[in-house]
Scaffold this motif. Structure first.
Motif, short mmCIF file in Angstrom:
data_model
loop_
_atom_site.label_atom_id
_atom_site.label_comp_id
_atom_site.label_asym_id
_atom_site.label_seq_id
_atom_site.Cartn_x
_atom_site.Cartn_y
_atom_site.Cartn_z
N PRO A 21 0.83 -1.22 0.00
CA PRO A 21 0.00 0.00 0.00
C PRO A 21 0.86 1.26 0.00
CG PRO A 21 0.02 -1.00 2.18
CD PRO A 21 0.73 -1.96 1.27
N GLY A 22 0.34 2.28 -0.62
CA GLY A 22 1.04 3.55 -0.70
C GLY A 22 0.04 4.67 -0.91
N PRO A 23 0.52 5.88 -1.17
CA PRO A 23 -0.40 7.01 -1.38
C PRO A 23 -1.33 6.82 -2.56
CG PRO A 23 1.88 7.61 -1.91
CD PRO A 23 1.92 6.30 -1.22
N GLY A 24 -0.90 6.07 -3.58
CA GLY A 24 -1.77 5.81 -4.71
C GLY A 24 -2.99 5.01 -4.30
N GLY A 38 -17.34 5.99 -10.29
CA GLY A 38 -16.80 6.73 -11.43
C GLY A 38 -15.55 7.50 -11.06
N ALA A 39 -15.58 8.19 -9.90
CA ALA A 39 -14.41 8.93 -9.45
C ALA A 39 -13.27 7.97 -9.11
CB ALA A 39 -14.76 9.78 -8.23
N GLY A 40 -13.62 6.81 -8.55
CA GLY A 40 -12.58 5.82 -8.24
C GLY A 40 -11.86 5.36 -9.48
N PHE A 41 -12.60 5.10 -10.54
CA PHE A 41 -11.95 4.69 -11.79
C PHE A 41 -11.21 5.86 -12.45
CE2 PHE A 41 -14.70 0.90 -11.54
CZ PHE A 41 -13.74 -0.07 -11.82
N GLY A 42 -11.65 7.08 -12.17
CA GLY A 42 -10.88 8.23 -12.62
C GLY A 42 -9.50 8.25 -11.97
N ALA A 43 -9.46 7.94 -10.66
CA ALA A 43 -8.19 7.86 -9.95
C ALA A 43 -7.33 6.70 -10.47
CB ALA A 43 -8.43 7.70 -8.45
N VAL A 44 -7.98 5.58 -10.78
CA VAL A 44 -7.25 4.45 -11.36
C VAL A 44 -6.58 4.87 -12.67
CG1 VAL A 44 -7.52 2.18 -12.46
CG2 VAL A 44 -8.65 2.65 -10.29
N ALA A 45 -7.34 5.58 -13.51
CA ALA A 45 -6.77 6.05 -14.78
C ALA A 45 -5.58 6.95 -14.54
CB ALA A 45 -7.85 6.78 -15.59
N GLY A 46 -5.66 7.81 -13.50
CA GLY A 46 -4.54 8.69 -13.19
C GLY A 46 -3.28 7.93 -12.81
N THR A 107 -17.04 15.28 -5.91
CA THR A 107 -16.12 15.87 -6.87
C THR A 107 -16.03 15.00 -8.12
OG1 THR A 107 -14.35 14.79 -5.62
CG2 THR A 107 -14.74 17.11 -5.17
N SER A 108 -15.52 15.59 -9.19
CA SER A 108 -15.53 14.93 -10.49
C SER A 108 -14.41 13.89 -10.61
CB SER A 108 -15.35 15.97 -11.60
OG SER A 108 -14.05 16.53 -11.54
N GLY A 109 -14.64 12.97 -11.57
CA GLY A 109 -13.62 11.97 -11.85
C GLY A 109 -12.35 12.61 -12.37
N TRP A 110 -12.47 13.73 -13.10
CA TRP A 110 -11.28 14.40 -13.63
C TRP A 110 -10.40 14.92 -12.51
CZ3 TRP A 110 -7.65 15.08 -16.86
CH2 TRP A 110 -6.89 16.25 -16.86
N ARG A 111 -11.01 15.47 -11.47
CA ARG A 111 -10.21 15.97 -10.35
C ARG A 111 -9.45 14.82 -9.69
NH1 ARG A 111 -12.40 19.05 -4.86
NH2 ARG A 111 -10.38 19.11 -3.80
N HIS A 112 -10.12 13.71 -9.51
CA HIS A 112 -9.45 12.57 -8.88
C HIS A 112 -8.41 11.96 -9.82
CE1 HIS A 112 -11.77 12.61 -5.22
NE2 HIS A 112 -12.89 12.68 -5.91
N PHE A 113 -8.65 12.02 -11.12
CA PHE A 113 -7.63 11.60 -12.08
C PHE A 113 -6.37 12.43 -11.89
CE2 PHE A 113 -5.37 12.50 -15.99
CZ PHE A 113 -5.15 11.24 -16.54
N ARG A 114 -6.53 13.73 -11.82
CA ARG A 114 -5.38 14.63 -11.68
C ARG A 114 -4.64 14.38 -10.37
NH1 ARG A 114 -8.08 18.89 -12.00
NH2 ARG A 114 -8.10 19.51 -9.81
#
Length: 206
Positions: A21-24, A38-46, A107-114
């Motif tokens: 485990p880590g910050p990601g 949706g936001a979770g998968f945005g973070a995965v994409a990031g 919050t949006s998936g894009w924000r979590h992607f970033r």
């Protein structure tokens, strides 16, 4: 197999890399808990885009560049420290429904992607794996197809593992939705963990 050196060790290395485990991991779980699948998968994409950037960088000799310009790598670490601490402080200040304030807006998936992308490219675990271990499984004279196989394996295994995190995190978040005090504690612990990762990164940059 697929032209990859030490194929079994390569698969094991990816699994260990994901399992630690880590910050990601926190970024993905936080995105899911706060704003849904949706936001979770945005973070995965990031995180996957961050990994891809380092895989390409490893092939292009990024490790040699960082060795030649250590100050740039140190600056990247300090940026990561500041960003992780900022994310952690935001979580500590986040109101939780049923607590002492109104719930925070989704919050949006894009924000979590970033956010996940920035966490990924400043994560020492990611840098070490892709710049130190990743090239060990790629021969200097390997054809482009072998590089493609390496990237495809890392991406597929990482996606499956992180998708599991999203689904598990969403299931837990749904159960905690009726327990404001538990959600509050989980949010504060996540914030403290991110700050802890930032402090550890700062210590390693000395």
């Amino acid at each position: 197999m697929f032209g990859i050196e030490n194929y079994g060790s390569f698969i094991a290395a990816i699994l260990v890399f994901q399992a630690v485990p880590g910050p990601g991991t926190l970024a993905i779980l936080n995105a899911t808990a706060r704003s849904g699948v949706g936001a979770g998968f945005g973070a995965v994409a990031g995180t996957l885009v961050g990994d891809f950037a380092y895989m390409i960088g490893a092939v292009l000799g990024l490790a040699a560049v960082m060795a030649a310009y250590p100050a740039a790598f140190t600056a990247l670490q300090w940026f990561g420290t500041a960003y992780l601490c900022w994310m952690g402080l935001n979580l500590l200040r986040t109101p939780v429904a049923g607590g002492d304030a109104a719930p925070a807006p989704r919050t949006s998936g894009w924000r979590h992607f970033r956010q996940a992308f920035l966490v990924s490219i400043t994560n020492p675990k990611v840098v070490l794996f892709f710049l130190a271990f990743f090239p060990l499984f790629l021969r200097p004279d390997a054809p482009p197809a072998t590089l493609g196989a390496l990237i495809a394996h890392v991406t597929a295994i990482s996606f499956l593992y992180q998708a599991g995190l999203v689904l598990a995190g969403n299931a837990v978040a749904r159960k905690l939705s009726a327990l404001p005090s538990a959600r509050r504690v989980a949010t504060r612990l996540a914030g403290l963990a991110l700050i802890g990762f930032g402090i550890r990164l700062a210590a390693n940059s000395r």
